[in-house]
Design a protein around this motif. Sequence first.
Motif, mmCIF file in Angstrom:
data_model
loop_
_atom_site.group_PDB
_atom_site.id
_atom_site.type_symbol
_atom_site.label_atom_id
_atom_site.label_comp_id
_atom_site.label_asym_id
_atom_site.label_seq_id
_atom_site.Cartn_x
_atom_site.Cartn_y
_atom_site.Cartn_z
ATOM 1 N N GLY A 1 0.831 -1.202 0.000
ATOM 2 C CA GLY A 1 0.000 0.000 0.000
ATOM 3 C C GLY A 1 0.863 1.248 0.000
ATOM 4 O O GLY A 1 1.791 1.366 0.804
ATOM 5 N N VAL A 2 0.595 2.171 -0.917
ATOM 6 C CA VAL A 2 1.421 3.365 -1.092
ATOM 7 C C VAL A 2 0.543 4.613 -1.138
ATOM 8 O O VAL A 2 -0.484 4.626 -1.809
ATOM 9 C CB VAL A 2 2.253 3.290 -2.388
ATOM 10 N N THR A 3 0.957 5.642 -0.423
ATOM 11 C CA THR A 3 0.305 6.954 -0.481
ATOM 12 C C THR A 3 1.346 7.993 -0.874
ATOM 13 O O THR A 3 2.459 7.986 -0.352
ATOM 14 C CB THR A 3 -0.303 7.328 0.881
ATOM 15 N N VAL A 4 0.994 8.881 -1.788
ATOM 16 C CA VAL A 4 1.898 9.949 -2.201
ATOM 17 C C VAL A 4 1.681 11.181 -1.333
ATOM 18 O O VAL A 4 0.575 11.709 -1.254
ATOM 19 C CB VAL A 4 1.685 10.318 -3.684
ATOM 20 N N VAL A 5 2.748 11.596 -0.654
ATOM 21 C CA VAL A 5 2.753 12.868 0.076
ATOM 22 C C VAL A 5 4.041 13.581 -0.329
ATOM 23 O O VAL A 5 5.104 13.331 0.234
ATOM 24 C CB VAL A 5 2.697 12.673 1.608
ATOM 25 N N PRO A 6 3.983 14.432 -1.345
ATOM 26 C CA PRO A 6 5.208 15.038 -1.864
ATOM 27 C C PRO A 6 5.811 16.044 -0.908
ATOM 28 O O PRO A 6 5.226 16.377 0.127
ATOM 29 C CB PRO A 6 4.733 15.721 -3.146
ATOM 30 N N ASN A 7 7.003 16.519 -1.261
ATOM 31 C CA ASN A 7 7.553 17.654 -0.525
ATOM 32 C C ASN A 7 6.600 18.830 -0.682
ATOM 33 O O ASN A 7 5.760 18.865 -1.577
ATOM 34 C CB ASN A 7 8.947 17.997 -1.027
ATOM 35 N N THR B 1 -1.194 -7.343 5.549
ATOM 36 C CA THR B 1 -2.482 -7.668 4.964
ATOM 37 C C THR B 1 -3.288 -6.413 4.701
ATOM 38 O O THR B 1 -3.863 -6.229 3.635
ATOM 39 C CB THR B 1 -3.278 -8.595 5.903
ATOM 40 N N THR B 2 -3.291 -5.495 5.685
ATOM 41 C CA THR B 2 -3.996 -4.233 5.502
ATOM 42 C C THR B 2 -3.427 -3.476 4.315
ATOM 43 O O THR B 2 -4.157 -3.008 3.456
ATOM 44 C CB THR B 2 -3.845 -3.365 6.767
ATOM 45 N N ALA B 3 -2.106 -3.372 4.273
ATOM 46 C CA ALA B 3 -1.486 -2.614 3.191
ATOM 47 C C ALA B 3 -1.745 -3.262 1.844
ATOM 48 O O ALA B 3 -1.941 -2.587 0.843
ATOM 49 C CB ALA B 3 0.021 -2.497 3.430
ATOM 50 N N SER B 4 -1.762 -4.590 1.798
ATOM 51 C CA SER B 4 -1.909 -5.255 0.522
ATOM 52 C C SER B 4 -3.282 -5.040 -0.081
ATOM 53 O O SER B 4 -3.465 -5.154 -1.281
ATOM 54 C CB SER B 4 -1.653 -6.755 0.690
ATOM 55 N N ARG B 5 -4.273 -4.735 0.748
ATOM 56 C CA ARG B 5 -5.617 -4.517 0.226
ATOM 57 C C ARG B 5 -5.800 -3.111 -0.317
ATOM 58 O O ARG B 5 -6.772 -2.824 -0.987
ATOM 59 C CB ARG B 5 -6.649 -4.744 1.345
ATOM 60 N N ARG B 6 -4.862 -2.208 0.045
ATOM 61 C CA ARG B 6 -5.033 -0.807 -0.325
ATOM 62 C C ARG B 6 -4.478 -0.561 -1.718
ATOM 63 O O ARG B 6 -3.435 -1.060 -2.086
ATOM 64 C CB ARG B 6 -4.307 0.096 0.672
ATOM 65 N N LYS B 7 -5.203 0.236 -2.486
ATOM 66 C CA LYS B 7 -4.712 0.668 -3.786
ATOM 67 C C LYS B 7 -3.848 1.909 -3.593
ATOM 68 O O LYS B 7 -3.952 2.615 -2.604
ATOM 69 C CB LYS B 7 -5.878 1.003 -4.728
ATOM 70 N N ILE B 8 -3.012 2.160 -4.587
ATOM 71 C CA ILE B 8 -2.178 3.347 -4.489
ATOM 72 C C ILE B 8 -3.047 4.605 -4.431
ATOM 73 O O ILE B 8 -4.015 4.748 -5.161
ATOM 74 C CB ILE B 8 -1.203 3.422 -5.683
ATOM 75 N N HIS B 9 -2.725 5.477 -3.505
ATOM 76 C CA HIS B 9 -3.465 6.721 -3.330
ATOM 77 C C HIS B 9 -2.573 7.883 -3.734
ATOM 78 O O HIS B 9 -1.482 8.031 -3.204
ATOM 79 C CB HIS B 9 -3.889 6.890 -1.873
ATOM 80 N N ILE B 10 -3.016 8.676 -4.686
ATOM 81 C CA ILE B 10 -2.284 9.855 -5.089
ATOM 82 C C ILE B 10 -2.953 11.047 -4.430
ATOM 83 O O ILE B 10 -4.135 11.307 -4.637
ATOM 84 C CB ILE B 10 -2.272 10.035 -6.620
ATOM 85 N N SER B 11 -2.175 11.810 -3.674
ATOM 86 C CA SER B 11 -2.750 12.910 -2.909
ATOM 87 C C SER B 11 -3.029 14.114 -3.797
ATOM 88 O O SER B 11 -2.917 14.050 -5.009
ATOM 89 C CB SER B 11 -1.792 13.297 -1.783
ATOM 90 N N ARG B 12 -3.328 15.262 -3.182
ATOM 91 C CA ARG B 12 -3.688 16.463 -3.911
ATOM 92 C C ARG B 12 -2.664 16.839 -4.974
ATOM 93 O O ARG B 12 -2.972 17.515 -5.940
ATOM 94 C CB ARG B 12 -3.803 17.659 -2.954
ATOM 95 N N ALA B 13 -1.408 16.444 -4.751
ATOM 96 C CA ALA B 13 -0.341 16.918 -5.637
ATOM 97 C C ALA B 13 -0.215 16.125 -6.913
ATOM 98 O O ALA B 13 0.631 16.418 -7.729
ATOM 99 C CB ALA B 13 0.991 16.864 -4.881
ATOM 100 N N SER B 14 -1.020 15.095 -7.120
ATOM 101 C CA SER B 14 -0.856 14.296 -8.327
ATOM 102 C C SER B 14 -1.329 15.064 -9.552
ATOM 103 O O SER B 14 -2.064 16.024 -9.466
ATOM 104 C CB SER B 14 -1.648 13.014 -8.204
#
Length: 423
Positions: free
Chosen positions: A180-186, A410-423
Amino acid sequence: MRITYIHQYFKTPGMSGGTRSYEFARRLVDRGHEVHMITGDPDGDRARVTREAGIVVHWLPVPYSNAMSYRRRIGAFFDFVRRSTVEAARIPADLVLATSTPLTVAIPGAYAAMRRRVPMVLEVRDVWPELPIAMGALRSPVSRWAAERLEAWAYRRAAHVIALSPGMAASIQRRFPRVGVTVVPNSSDIGLFTGADRAGAVLRGETPWLGDRPLVLYAGTLGPANGVDYLVRMAACLAETAPDARVAIIGDGRMRDSLRELAAGLGVLDRNLFLLGPVSKERVVAFFGACDLATSVFVDIPELGNNSPNKVFDAFAAGRPVAVNHGGWIADLLTESGAGLVLPAGDPGAAATAVAGFLGDESATASARAAASALARDRFDRDLLFEDFVRVLDRAVYRGSGAGAGAGRTTASRRKIHISRAS
Protein backbone atom coordinates in the motif's frame (compact mmCIF):
# COMPACT_ATOMS: atom_id res chain seq x y z
CA MET A 1 0.30 8.74 20.46
CA ARG A 2 4.00 8.03 21.00
CA ILE A 3 5.95 8.14 17.73
CA THR A 4 9.53 7.05 17.14
CA TYR A 5 10.65 8.93 14.02
CA ILE A 6 13.93 7.82 12.41
CA HIS A 7 15.67 10.11 9.92
CA GLN A 8 19.44 10.08 9.54
CA TYR A 9 19.53 13.60 8.05
CA PHE A 10 17.09 15.49 10.27
CA LYS A 11 17.54 19.27 10.02
CA THR A 12 16.06 22.22 11.88
CA PRO A 13 15.41 25.58 10.14
CA GLY A 14 18.67 26.89 11.60
CA MET A 15 20.60 24.27 9.61
CA SER A 16 21.31 23.83 5.93
CA GLY A 17 19.09 21.23 4.27
CA GLY A 18 15.51 20.07 3.93
CA THR A 19 13.22 20.42 6.94
CA ARG A 20 10.32 18.10 5.98
CA SER A 21 10.82 15.85 9.01
CA TYR A 22 11.12 18.83 11.36
CA GLU A 23 7.98 20.48 10.00
CA PHE A 24 5.89 17.31 10.14
CA ALA A 25 7.24 16.32 13.57
CA ARG A 26 6.51 19.71 15.13
CA ARG A 27 2.99 19.57 13.75
CA LEU A 28 2.56 16.14 15.31
CA VAL A 29 3.70 17.63 18.63
CA ASP A 30 1.18 20.46 18.20
CA ARG A 31 -1.52 17.79 17.83
CA GLY A 32 -0.56 16.39 21.23
CA HIS A 33 1.64 13.50 20.10
CA GLU A 34 4.96 12.64 21.72
CA VAL A 35 7.67 12.51 19.05
CA HIS A 36 11.17 11.09 19.49
CA MET A 37 13.39 11.87 16.50
CA ILE A 38 16.46 9.66 16.06
CA THR A 39 19.06 11.19 13.78
CA GLY A 40 22.74 11.45 13.01
CA ASP A 41 24.99 14.22 14.25
CA PRO A 42 27.72 14.50 11.59
CA ASP A 43 29.90 16.78 13.70
CA GLY A 44 29.20 15.28 17.13
CA ASP A 45 31.54 13.18 19.25
CA ARG A 46 28.94 11.83 21.67
CA ALA A 47 25.24 11.02 21.84
CA ARG A 48 23.02 13.81 23.15
CA VAL A 49 19.34 14.68 23.48
CA THR A 50 17.76 18.08 22.79
CA ARG A 51 14.26 19.47 22.39
CA GLU A 52 13.47 21.22 19.13
CA ALA A 53 9.98 22.79 18.96
CA GLY A 54 8.79 20.10 21.37
CA ILE A 55 10.43 17.25 19.44
CA VAL A 56 12.74 15.07 21.55
CA VAL A 57 15.78 14.71 19.29
CA HIS A 58 18.27 11.92 19.90
CA TRP A 59 21.52 12.93 18.14
CA LEU A 60 23.89 10.04 17.42
CA PRO A 61 27.55 10.75 16.52
CA VAL A 62 27.75 9.48 12.92
CA PRO A 63 30.18 11.37 10.65
CA TYR A 64 28.59 12.12 7.29
CA SER A 65 29.00 14.57 4.43
CA ASN A 66 27.73 14.81 0.86
CA ALA A 67 31.39 15.17 -0.10
CA MET A 68 32.13 11.58 1.01
CA SER A 69 32.78 8.83 -1.50
CA TYR A 70 30.05 6.23 -2.03
CA ARG A 71 32.05 3.70 -0.01
CA ARG A 72 32.39 6.03 2.99
CA ARG A 73 28.74 7.00 2.78
CA ILE A 74 27.66 3.37 2.85
CA GLY A 75 29.85 2.91 5.92
CA ALA A 76 28.08 5.87 7.56
CA PHE A 77 24.70 4.36 6.72
CA PHE A 78 25.51 1.15 8.56
CA ASP A 79 27.11 2.99 11.47
CA PHE A 80 23.81 4.82 11.86
CA VAL A 81 21.90 1.53 11.60
CA ARG A 82 23.96 0.07 14.44
CA ARG A 83 23.52 3.04 16.76
CA SER A 84 19.91 3.88 15.90
CA THR A 85 18.71 0.28 16.26
CA VAL A 86 19.74 0.29 19.92
CA GLU A 87 18.29 3.75 20.53
CA ALA A 88 14.97 3.14 18.76
CA ALA A 89 14.34 -0.20 20.45
CA ARG A 90 14.52 1.30 23.94
CA ILE A 91 11.93 4.06 23.35
CA PRO A 92 8.27 3.20 24.10
CA ALA A 93 6.15 3.81 21.01
CA ASP A 94 2.73 3.31 19.44
CA LEU A 95 4.15 3.79 15.94
CA VAL A 96 7.56 3.77 14.26
CA LEU A 97 8.09 6.07 11.29
CA ALA A 98 11.27 5.54 9.28
CA THR A 99 12.17 7.90 6.46
CA SER A 100 14.81 7.31 3.81
CA THR A 101 17.28 8.04 2.36
CA PRO A 102 19.04 5.73 2.91
CA LEU A 103 16.68 2.75 2.87
CA THR A 104 18.82 1.16 5.59
CA VAL A 105 16.72 3.19 8.08
CA ALA A 106 14.13 0.44 7.62
CA ILE A 107 16.37 -1.90 9.66
CA PRO A 108 16.19 0.02 12.98
CA GLY A 109 12.60 0.94 12.16
CA ALA A 110 11.46 -2.64 11.68
CA TYR A 111 13.41 -3.90 14.68
CA ALA A 112 11.97 -1.24 17.00
CA ALA A 113 8.46 -1.93 15.68
CA MET A 114 8.91 -5.65 16.28
CA ARG A 115 10.23 -5.10 19.82
CA ARG A 116 7.34 -2.77 20.67
CA ARG A 117 4.75 -4.78 18.71
CA VAL A 118 3.61 -1.71 16.81
CA PRO A 119 3.31 -0.87 13.08
CA MET A 120 6.02 0.79 11.04
CA VAL A 121 5.31 3.34 8.33
CA LEU A 122 8.13 3.66 5.80
CA GLU A 123 8.64 6.93 3.92
CA VAL A 124 10.58 6.63 0.66
CA ARG A 125 12.35 9.75 -0.61
CA ASP A 126 13.78 8.07 -3.69
CA VAL A 127 13.32 4.66 -5.25
CA TRP A 128 16.17 2.61 -3.86
CA PRO A 129 18.06 0.68 -5.21
CA GLU A 130 16.84 1.68 -8.69
CA LEU A 131 18.50 5.09 -8.40
CA PRO A 132 21.94 4.10 -7.01
CA ILE A 133 22.09 1.32 -9.61
CA ALA A 134 21.33 3.82 -12.38
CA MET A 135 23.97 6.17 -10.94
CA GLY A 136 26.58 3.40 -10.88
CA ALA A 137 26.95 3.44 -7.10
CA LEU A 138 26.05 -0.26 -6.84
CA ARG A 139 28.06 -2.01 -9.51
CA SER A 140 28.68 -5.54 -8.32
CA PRO A 141 25.99 -8.23 -8.71
CA VAL A 142 26.31 -9.01 -5.00
CA SER A 143 25.68 -5.42 -3.88
CA ARG A 144 22.71 -5.13 -6.22
CA TRP A 145 21.26 -8.41 -5.01
CA ALA A 146 21.67 -7.35 -1.36
CA ALA A 147 20.09 -3.96 -2.04
CA GLU A 148 17.11 -5.51 -3.82
CA ARG A 149 16.60 -7.99 -0.97
CA LEU A 150 16.72 -5.13 1.56
CA GLU A 151 14.14 -3.18 -0.44
CA ALA A 152 11.74 -6.13 -0.66
CA TRP A 153 12.19 -6.91 3.05
CA ALA A 154 11.58 -3.27 4.03
CA TYR A 155 8.32 -3.06 2.10
CA ARG A 156 7.09 -6.33 3.57
CA ARG A 157 7.73 -5.07 7.10
CA ALA A 158 5.89 -1.80 6.56
CA ALA A 159 2.23 -1.34 7.44
CA HIS A 160 2.15 1.35 4.73
CA VAL A 161 4.58 3.23 2.49
CA ILE A 162 4.65 6.98 1.86
CA ALA A 163 6.26 8.01 -1.44
CA LEU A 164 7.31 11.54 -2.32
CA SER A 165 6.19 11.51 -5.95
CA PRO A 166 3.73 9.72 -8.23
CA GLY A 167 6.66 8.19 -10.14
CA MET A 168 8.14 6.70 -6.98
CA ALA A 169 4.76 5.29 -6.01
CA ALA A 170 4.22 3.81 -9.46
CA SER A 171 7.65 2.16 -9.40
CA ILE A 172 6.98 0.60 -6.00
CA GLN A 173 3.49 -0.53 -6.97
CA ARG A 174 4.69 -2.01 -10.27
CA ARG A 175 7.33 -4.16 -8.59
CA PHE A 176 5.49 -4.79 -5.32
CA PRO A 177 1.77 -4.73 -6.17
CA ARG A 178 0.71 -5.87 -2.69
CA VAL A 179 2.32 -2.86 -0.99
CA GLY A 180 0.00 0.00 0.00
CA VAL A 181 1.42 3.36 -1.09
CA THR A 182 0.31 6.95 -0.48
CA VAL A 183 1.90 9.95 -2.20
CA VAL A 184 2.75 12.87 0.08
CA PRO A 185 5.21 15.04 -1.86
CA ASN A 186 7.55 17.65 -0.53
CA SER A 187 5.70 20.83 0.26
CA SER A 188 5.80 24.59 0.48
CA ASP A 189 6.25 26.38 3.81
CA ILE A 190 4.20 29.42 2.91
CA GLY A 191 4.52 30.98 6.36
CA LEU A 192 8.31 30.78 6.29
CA PHE A 193 8.47 32.47 2.89
CA THR A 194 5.88 35.18 3.58
CA GLY A 195 8.61 37.81 3.87
CA ALA A 196 10.65 36.54 0.93
CA ASP A 197 10.16 39.63 -1.24
CA ARG A 198 11.28 41.96 1.54
CA ALA A 199 14.25 39.76 2.50
CA GLY A 200 15.22 39.48 -1.16
CA ALA A 201 15.21 43.26 -1.57
CA VAL A 202 17.51 43.62 1.45
CA LEU A 203 19.84 40.96 0.07
CA ARG A 204 20.02 42.71 -3.28
CA GLY A 205 20.87 46.00 -1.57
CA GLU A 206 23.67 44.35 0.40
CA THR A 207 25.16 42.42 -2.54
CA PRO A 208 27.18 44.57 -4.97
CA TRP A 209 27.47 41.90 -7.66
CA LEU A 210 23.68 41.52 -7.77
CA GLY A 211 21.92 44.85 -7.28
CA ASP A 212 18.92 45.01 -9.59
CA ARG A 213 20.24 42.47 -12.11
CA PRO A 214 18.26 39.32 -13.02
CA LEU A 215 19.15 36.36 -10.80
CA VAL A 216 19.03 32.63 -11.56
CA LEU A 217 19.35 30.55 -8.38
CA TYR A 218 20.38 27.00 -7.55
CA ALA A 219 20.13 26.12 -3.86
CA GLY A 220 20.92 22.50 -3.04
CA THR A 221 23.39 19.66 -3.01
CA LEU A 222 26.42 19.73 -5.29
CA GLY A 223 26.66 16.00 -5.82
CA PRO A 224 27.33 13.75 -8.83
CA ALA A 225 23.61 13.21 -9.44
CA ASN A 226 22.81 16.93 -9.49
CA GLY A 227 24.85 17.79 -12.55
CA VAL A 228 25.27 21.44 -11.56
CA ASP A 229 28.04 21.80 -14.16
CA TYR A 230 25.08 22.28 -16.54
CA LEU A 231 24.40 25.64 -14.87
CA VAL A 232 28.07 26.64 -15.02
CA ARG A 233 28.10 25.99 -18.76
CA MET A 234 24.79 27.80 -19.12
CA ALA A 235 26.30 30.79 -17.28
CA ALA A 236 29.15 30.88 -19.80
CA CYS A 237 26.59 31.23 -22.59
CA LEU A 238 24.56 33.79 -20.63
CA ALA A 239 27.70 35.91 -20.27
CA GLU A 240 27.43 36.52 -24.01
CA THR A 241 23.66 36.62 -24.56
CA ALA A 242 22.50 38.24 -21.29
CA PRO A 243 25.59 39.79 -19.63
CA ASP A 244 23.59 41.43 -16.84
CA ALA A 245 22.12 38.13 -15.64
CA ARG A 246 23.67 36.53 -12.55
CA VAL A 247 23.74 32.86 -11.57
CA ALA A 248 24.10 32.01 -7.87
CA ILE A 249 24.86 28.46 -6.74
CA ILE A 250 24.33 27.87 -3.03
CA GLY A 251 25.28 24.59 -1.37
CA ASP A 252 27.96 22.04 -0.76
CA GLY A 253 28.85 18.56 -1.86
CA ARG A 254 31.33 16.28 -3.52
CA MET A 255 31.46 18.26 -6.79
CA ARG A 256 32.02 21.70 -5.31
CA ASP A 257 35.74 21.93 -6.12
CA SER A 258 35.30 20.67 -9.67
CA LEU A 259 32.50 23.19 -10.23
CA ARG A 260 34.74 25.99 -9.05
CA GLU A 261 37.52 24.82 -11.38
CA LEU A 262 35.11 24.61 -14.32
CA ALA A 263 33.70 28.08 -13.63
CA ALA A 264 37.18 29.55 -13.38
CA GLY A 265 38.23 27.81 -16.59
CA LEU A 266 35.22 29.17 -18.46
CA GLY A 267 35.90 32.66 -17.11
CA VAL A 268 32.56 33.07 -15.31
CA LEU A 269 33.56 32.60 -11.65
CA ASP A 270 32.80 35.80 -9.74
CA ARG A 271 31.95 37.44 -13.06
CA ASN A 272 28.38 36.35 -13.69
CA LEU A 273 28.42 33.12 -11.65
CA PHE A 274 28.85 33.11 -7.89
CA LEU A 275 29.52 29.90 -5.97
CA LEU A 276 28.39 30.41 -2.38
CA GLY A 277 28.46 28.13 0.64
CA PRO A 278 25.46 26.38 2.20
CA VAL A 279 23.03 28.54 4.19
CA SER A 280 20.33 27.74 6.72
CA LYS A 281 16.71 27.22 5.73
CA GLU A 282 15.92 30.54 7.38
CA ARG A 283 18.64 32.37 5.42
CA VAL A 284 17.77 30.78 2.08
CA VAL A 285 14.44 32.63 2.13
CA ALA A 286 16.24 35.82 1.12
CA PHE A 287 17.90 34.16 -1.87
CA PHE A 288 14.62 32.79 -3.16
CA GLY A 289 13.07 36.20 -2.59
CA ALA A 290 15.84 37.84 -4.60
CA CYS A 291 15.81 35.42 -7.52
CA ASP A 292 13.87 35.74 -10.76
CA LEU A 293 14.18 32.06 -11.64
CA ALA A 294 15.00 29.08 -9.41
CA THR A 295 16.47 25.92 -10.91
CA SER A 296 16.50 22.21 -10.20
CA VAL A 297 18.91 20.21 -12.35
CA PHE A 298 20.08 16.62 -12.56
CA VAL A 299 22.33 14.53 -14.75
CA ASP A 300 20.46 12.96 -17.66
CA ILE A 301 19.22 9.77 -15.99
CA PRO A 302 15.47 9.07 -16.35
CA GLU A 303 15.10 7.70 -12.81
CA LEU A 304 15.97 11.12 -11.39
CA GLY A 305 12.79 12.55 -12.88
CA ASN A 306 10.86 10.87 -10.04
CA ASN A 307 12.55 13.02 -7.39
CA SER A 308 10.72 15.58 -5.26
CA PRO A 309 13.33 18.33 -4.74
CA ASN A 310 12.85 20.66 -1.77
CA LYS A 311 14.17 23.60 -3.78
CA VAL A 312 11.22 23.42 -6.20
CA PHE A 313 8.65 23.76 -3.42
CA ASP A 314 10.65 26.49 -1.69
CA ALA A 315 10.55 28.43 -4.96
CA PHE A 316 6.79 27.98 -5.19
CA ALA A 317 6.43 29.17 -1.59
CA ALA A 318 8.37 32.33 -2.50
CA GLY A 319 6.26 32.79 -5.63
CA ARG A 320 9.20 32.18 -7.96
CA PRO A 321 9.22 30.31 -11.28
CA VAL A 322 11.29 27.12 -11.60
CA ALA A 323 13.40 25.78 -14.47
CA VAL A 324 14.31 22.09 -14.70
CA ASN A 325 16.44 20.19 -17.21
CA HIS A 326 14.80 16.78 -16.86
CA GLY A 327 11.54 15.00 -17.49
CA GLY A 328 9.19 13.54 -14.91
CA TRP A 329 6.34 14.80 -12.82
CA ILE A 330 7.86 18.18 -11.92
CA ALA A 331 8.53 18.92 -15.60
CA ASP A 332 4.94 17.96 -16.41
CA LEU A 333 3.67 20.14 -13.57
CA LEU A 334 5.61 23.19 -14.81
CA THR A 335 4.36 22.69 -18.36
CA GLU A 336 0.74 22.26 -17.31
CA SER A 337 0.68 25.13 -14.81
CA GLY A 338 2.94 27.62 -16.57
CA ALA A 339 5.02 28.01 -13.40
CA GLY A 340 8.39 27.73 -15.14
CA LEU A 341 10.53 26.26 -17.89
CA VAL A 342 11.67 22.82 -19.01
CA LEU A 343 15.19 23.18 -20.42
CA PRO A 344 16.91 20.75 -22.83
CA ALA A 345 18.90 18.21 -20.84
CA GLY A 346 22.06 18.12 -22.93
CA ASP A 347 22.26 21.65 -24.29
CA PRO A 348 23.29 24.42 -21.85
CA GLY A 349 23.55 26.82 -24.79
CA ALA A 350 19.91 26.36 -25.73
CA ALA A 351 19.05 26.60 -22.04
CA ALA A 352 20.81 29.98 -21.85
CA THR A 353 18.79 31.22 -24.82
CA ALA A 354 15.52 30.09 -23.22
CA VAL A 355 16.42 31.58 -19.83
CA ALA A 356 17.52 34.90 -21.33
CA GLY A 357 14.27 35.13 -23.29
CA PHE A 358 12.22 34.33 -20.19
CA LEU A 359 14.04 36.84 -17.97
CA GLY A 360 13.55 39.53 -20.59
CA ASP A 361 9.80 38.98 -20.89
CA GLU A 362 8.06 40.77 -18.01
CA SER A 363 4.67 39.33 -18.92
CA ALA A 364 5.98 35.76 -18.93
CA THR A 365 7.79 36.13 -15.61
CA ALA A 366 4.78 37.75 -13.94
CA SER A 367 2.48 34.98 -15.18
CA ALA A 368 4.89 32.28 -14.02
CA ARG A 369 5.20 33.89 -10.58
CA ALA A 370 1.44 33.89 -10.18
CA ALA A 371 1.26 30.24 -11.24
CA ALA A 372 4.02 29.29 -8.78
CA SER A 373 2.21 31.03 -5.93
CA ALA A 374 -1.02 29.26 -6.83
CA LEU A 375 0.71 25.86 -6.74
CA ALA A 376 2.12 26.61 -3.28
CA ARG A 377 -1.24 27.76 -1.97
CA ASP A 378 -3.60 25.25 -3.57
CA ARG A 379 -1.60 22.04 -4.01
CA PHE A 380 1.62 22.01 -1.99
CA ASP A 381 0.89 23.96 1.20
CA ARG A 382 2.68 22.11 4.03
CA ASP A 383 -0.42 22.28 6.24
CA LEU A 384 -2.59 20.64 3.57
CA LEU A 385 -0.13 17.85 2.89
CA PHE A 386 0.41 17.26 6.59
CA GLU A 387 -3.23 16.18 6.79
CA ASP A 388 -2.56 13.51 4.16
CA PHE A 389 0.57 12.47 6.08
CA VAL A 390 -1.10 12.19 9.47
CA ARG A 391 -4.02 10.22 8.03
CA VAL A 392 -1.56 7.52 6.95
CA LEU A 393 -0.12 7.35 10.46
CA ASP A 394 -3.55 7.23 12.09
CA ARG A 395 -4.71 4.42 9.81
CA ALA A 396 -1.55 2.42 10.44
CA VAL A 397 -1.97 2.64 14.22
CA TYR A 398 -5.71 1.92 14.09
CA ARG A 399 -5.36 -1.10 11.81
CA GLY A 400 -2.15 -2.36 13.37
CA SER A 401 -3.25 -2.01 17.00
CA GLY A 402 -1.85 -4.86 19.05
CA ALA A 403 0.15 -6.29 16.15
CA GLY A 404 3.82 -6.51 15.32
CA ALA A 405 5.61 -4.62 12.57
CA GLY A 406 4.71 -7.12 9.90
CA ALA A 407 1.04 -7.30 10.84
CA GLY A 408 0.18 -4.39 8.59
CA ARG A 409 1.04 -6.38 5.47
CA THR A 410 -2.48 -7.67 4.96
CA THR A 411 -4.00 -4.23 5.50
CA ALA A 412 -1.49 -2.61 3.19
CA SER A 413 -1.91 -5.25 0.52
CA ARG A 414 -5.62 -4.52 0.23
CA ARG A 415 -5.03 -0.81 -0.33
CA LYS A 416 -4.71 0.67 -3.79
CA ILE A 417 -2.18 3.35 -4.49
CA HIS A 418 -3.47 6.72 -3.33
CA ILE A 419 -2.28 9.85 -5.09
CA SER A 420 -2.75 12.91 -2.91
CA ARG A 421 -3.69 16.46 -3.91
CA ALA A 422 -0.34 16.92 -5.64
CA SER A 423 -0.86 14.30 -8.33
